[in-house]
Design a protein around this motif. Structure first.
Motif, PDB file in Angstrom:
ATOM      1  N   SER A   1       0.818  -1.213   0.000  1.00 11.51           N
ATOM      2  CA  SER A   1       0.000   0.000   0.000  1.00 11.51           C
ATOM      3  C   SER A   1       0.853   1.264   0.000  1.00 11.51           C
ATOM      4  O   SER A   1       0.484   2.266  -0.598  1.00 11.51           O
ATOM      5  CB  SER A   1      -0.912  -0.029   1.229  1.00 11.51           C
ATOM      6  OG  SER A   1      -1.403   1.247   1.495  1.00 11.51           O
TER       7      SER A   1
ATOM      8  N   ARG B   1      -4.399  -4.808   2.490  1.00  8.34           N
ATOM      9  CA  ARG B   1      -3.947  -3.781   1.556  1.00  8.34           C
ATOM     10  C   ARG B   1      -5.008  -2.704   1.380  1.00  8.34           C
ATOM     11  O   ARG B   1      -4.715  -1.511   1.425  1.00  8.34           O
ATOM     12  CB  ARG B   1      -3.626  -4.424   0.215  1.00  8.34           C
ATOM     13  CG  ARG B   1      -2.739  -3.526  -0.579  1.00  8.34           C
ATOM     14  CD  ARG B   1      -2.844  -3.786  -2.028  1.00  8.34           C
ATOM     15  NE  ARG B   1      -2.523  -2.550  -2.700  1.00  8.34           N
ATOM     16  CZ  ARG B   1      -1.999  -2.490  -3.895  1.00  8.34           C
ATOM     17  NH1 ARG B   1      -1.751  -3.589  -4.538  1.00  8.34           N
ATOM     18  NH2 ARG B   1      -1.748  -1.338  -4.438  1.00  8.34           N
ATOM     19  N   ASN B   2      -6.265  -3.145   1.217  1.00  5.85           N
ATOM     20  CA  ASN B   2      -7.349  -2.169   1.097  1.00  5.85           C
ATOM     21  C   ASN B   2      -7.448  -1.308   2.348  1.00  5.85           C
ATOM     22  O   ASN B   2      -7.677  -0.105   2.269  1.00  5.85           O
ATOM     23  CB  ASN B   2      -8.684  -2.878   0.858  1.00  5.85           C
ATOM     24  CG  ASN B   2      -8.747  -3.463  -0.533  1.00  5.85           C
ATOM     25  OD1 ASN B   2      -8.000  -3.054  -1.417  1.00  5.85           O
ATOM     26  ND2 ASN B   2      -9.611  -4.432  -0.725  1.00  5.85           N
TER      27      ASN B   2
ATOM     28  N   ASP C   1      -4.681   1.182   2.318  1.00  7.12           N
ATOM     29  CA  ASP C   1      -4.926   2.180   1.271  1.00  7.12           C
ATOM     30  C   ASP C   1      -5.866   3.266   1.775  1.00  7.12           C
ATOM     31  O   ASP C   1      -5.779   4.415   1.355  1.00  7.12           O
ATOM     32  CB  ASP C   1      -5.537   1.512   0.035  1.00  7.12           C
ATOM     33  CG  ASP C   1      -4.474   0.882  -0.846  1.00  7.12           C
ATOM     34  OD1 ASP C   1      -3.292   1.210  -0.635  1.00  7.12           O
ATOM     35  OD2 ASP C   1      -4.810   0.079  -1.733  1.00  7.12           O
TER      36      ASP C   1
END
Lengths: 412, 214
Positions: A195, A297-298, A301
């Motif tokens: 990220s 990761r989301n 982010d």
């Protein structure tokens, strides 16, 4: 004559379209899926047999016993030899006693022993005397066994008392928890790196991280099996001890699996990956971790890097900023990733089947139990295990959701 | 003191070349320029964050910091969105830099309350950042940046997106900070009135060049 423009429509006439149809449409589509899920669960609840009361069992047994008696009477009519007739008479008497005994336990054991030993002997005797009673006695035996069959525990009791299934439930719970924790351990750092940092070949790495998601889980099992057992580094001598104590030394390929066993033997352990518990965890982890990585990761982010940057200007190292600023904000994402990994692991079946097989009390997890029971036609018991899995998943998911609510947003 | 010597920067595909400027120690420097001309990139480079230095040097208080980590530069940074630490109370936000420097609990408490008095955030100390107004968040961010007595204070449009009354309040506060605390300030803005009211040294960024105004 006048070119007066058309008057504006009165503003109050305009009516926006009703939202009823929109919500009805949405609601019915969502409701349909909900209905499907609930009917699925309901089906699993209906299929397994609950235990019956003793009176009900006796009532169900009575017709079969009566039938057995009538067949034995037929046999008596047919039999002429004096010795044979007494035997049939005594069997008939025993059956009558059973029918009148009123004890489920007695009926089932008596009927079984009658059918499996006494009547079989009788049949042999009749063959020896040359009188063909095969049909009558077979029918009587079948009727007796039918009667005995009514005395069985409920499917729930049968499943919960089965040591193999008890073990598989325990293994499922433990292995899912371990593989979820392992997944988080790997997914948090990978998610953070992917990220926050740009590097050459990032797209390539990203695609590789997605492979376990896209691949059929079965293929992952196959891959693991090949990695551990089909790739060899030279050969090695393996000693087998026979049952009589003699040793046979065989030259085998030095596979990774072999090396792990060799290595663990130094510590007095018998660690095995293929066909072992650690293999189950590895197979679950391989798939679950990819989902956890995606979720983490989301999550990262969505957390602005600005706070970390400020922390770094205030004197924090990047690692320090990660622990003190980023991770506390990511806790919901961590919970979500852990839940997802746990749930994926619970449902994992294909890779475990290929990589570890289904060895009762060793590598049998709950999804394997369902498959085993189903494959021998025990649909009802398979439904019980499935229900238990649903219950387990439901409790764990609700618990995590509850923990997530009460600890993540204390001030909101 | 902030001195840029032939500084060249790259931030993704955006590049700035050959920037030279000096803000004397203790001065209130104002950096003006249109939106998107690279003001924030320059500020972030001075703080040692994302932009990559591809040439030249940055001097802060007689020390070449071009290759130093942000943590080693002795700066206070107030980003445009304040970026308060959401999971900590306001007290912990302000105490963050002090905890990293290993201050004892009594010292931290003393310093935080001293700053909170100066910046008027004492009633907020036990709260968390969620729900603070823009002006309050800006005050907290200022207190947090000043906690460890940095030599240089970098403010990225500290007065934008504030209502008129708060604007005036923060303006007064910045004047007061400049008077009370010995710190070199670099303040980004595109408001001329702000610049005239606060500034002592003026830098203008135009077409990728940095100019010193008088």
């Amino acid at each position: 004559m006048s070119d007066a423009p058309a008057p504006d429509p009165a503003p109050s006439v305009f009516q926006p379209r009703s939202d009823t149809a929109f919500f009805l449409g949405m609601g019915s589509l969502g409701g349909f899926y909900l209905f499907l899920i609930l009917s699925l669960i309901l089906a699993l609840v209906i299929v397994p047999r609950w235990g019956k009361s003793d009176d009900a069992k006796l009532q169900l047994m009575a017709p079969s016993l009566k039938e057995a008696m009538s067949h034995l009477e037929d046999a008596e009519d047919k039999a002429t030899g004096a010795e044979l007739t007494t035997d049939i008479k005594s069997a008939l008497g025993e059956t009558r006693q059973l029918a009148e005994s009123g004890k489920v336990n007695k009926v089932s054991t008596g009927a079984r022993s009658l059918a499996n030993s006494k009547l079989v002997k009788l049949l042999k005797k009749s063959d020896a005397t040359g009188i063909d009673l095969t049909r009558e006695i077979d029918l009587a035996r079948k009727a007796l066994l039918d009667a005995a069959a009514w005395d069985r525990p409920s499917d729930y009791a049968a499943v919960f008392n089965d040591p193999n299934i008890r073990y598989s439930a325990k293994l499922s719970f433990v292995s899912c928890t371990i593989s979820a924790l392992l997944s988080l351990w790997i997914a948090v750092p990978i998610g953070y790196l992917m990220s926050r940092f740009e590097f050459r070949g990032k797209n390539f790495v990203d695609t590789i991280l997605d492979i376990p998601i896209v691949l059929p889980p079965l293929v992952i099992g196959l891959g693991l099996l090949i990695v551990f057992n089909n790739i060899s580094f030279g050969t090695m001598d393996v000693a087998y001890v026979d049952s009589d104590g003699s040793r046979t030394v065989v030259q085998e390929n030095r596979t990774i699996e072999r090396m792990i066993r060799e290595f663990s033997a130094w510590f007095g352990l018998q660690l095995r990956v293929t066909n072992g518990v650690s293999g189950v965890i590895l197979a679950q982890f391989m798939v679950a971790c990819a989902f956890a990585v995606r979720t983490m990761r989301n999550t990262f982010d969505q957390i602005s890097p600005r706070q970390e940057e400020v922390a770094m200007t205030l004197g924090s190292s990047r690692g320090g900023a990660f622990w003190s600023i980023v991770l506390p904000q990511a806790n919901r994402g961590v919970l979500a990733a852990g839940t997802l990994a746990w749930a994926r692991s619970l449902g994992e079946f294909g890779p475990i089947l290929i990589f570890c097989g289904i060895f009762p009390q060793r590598t049998e997890v709950m999804s394997s139990s369902v498959y085993l029971l189903f494959s021998v036609g025990e649909i009802e018991k398979a439904a019980v295990v499935s229900l238990f899995m649903i219950l387990l998943a439901f409790v764990v998911l609700m618990l995590i959701r509850y923990l997530g609510k009460s600890h993540t947003m204390p001030n909101r | 003191m902030i001195r840029l010597e032939n500084l060249s920067l790259r931030n993704g595909s955006f590049e700035l070349d050959d920037l030279c400027a000096t803000i004397p120690a203790g001065s209130y420097g104002i950096l003006m320029g249109r939106t998107g001309c690279g003001k924030t990139t320059l500020l972030e480079a001075i703080c040692g964050l994302r932009p990559q230095v591809i040439g030249g040097n940055i001097w802060l208080n007689n020390q070449d910091v071009t290759r130093l980590k942000p943590a080693e530069r002795g700066i206070g940074y107030v980003p445009q969105d304040s970026a308060l630490f959401e999971t900590m109370t306001i007290f912990e936000n302000v105490a963050f830099a002090l905890r990293l420097r290993g201050w004892d609990e009594a010292g931290i408490k003393n310093r935080v309350h001293q700053l909170a008095d100066l910046i008027a955030i004492t009633p907020l100390l036990e709260r968390k950042p969620f729900g603070l107004s823009g002006g309050e968040a800006k005050r907290v961010a200022l207190a947090r940046a000043l906690a460890s007595s940095p030599g240089v204070l970098c403010l990225d449009e500290p007065l934008s997106a504030l209502d008129e009354e708060t604007h005036t309040e923060i303006c007064d506060l910045l004047t007061e900070i400049h008077r009370e605390i010995d710190v070199t300030i670099l303040h980004i803005t595109h408001s001329r009135s702000e610049a005239q009211r606060l500034g002592e040294t003026f830098l203008r960024m135009e077409d990728g060049r940095l100019m010193t105004d008088d």
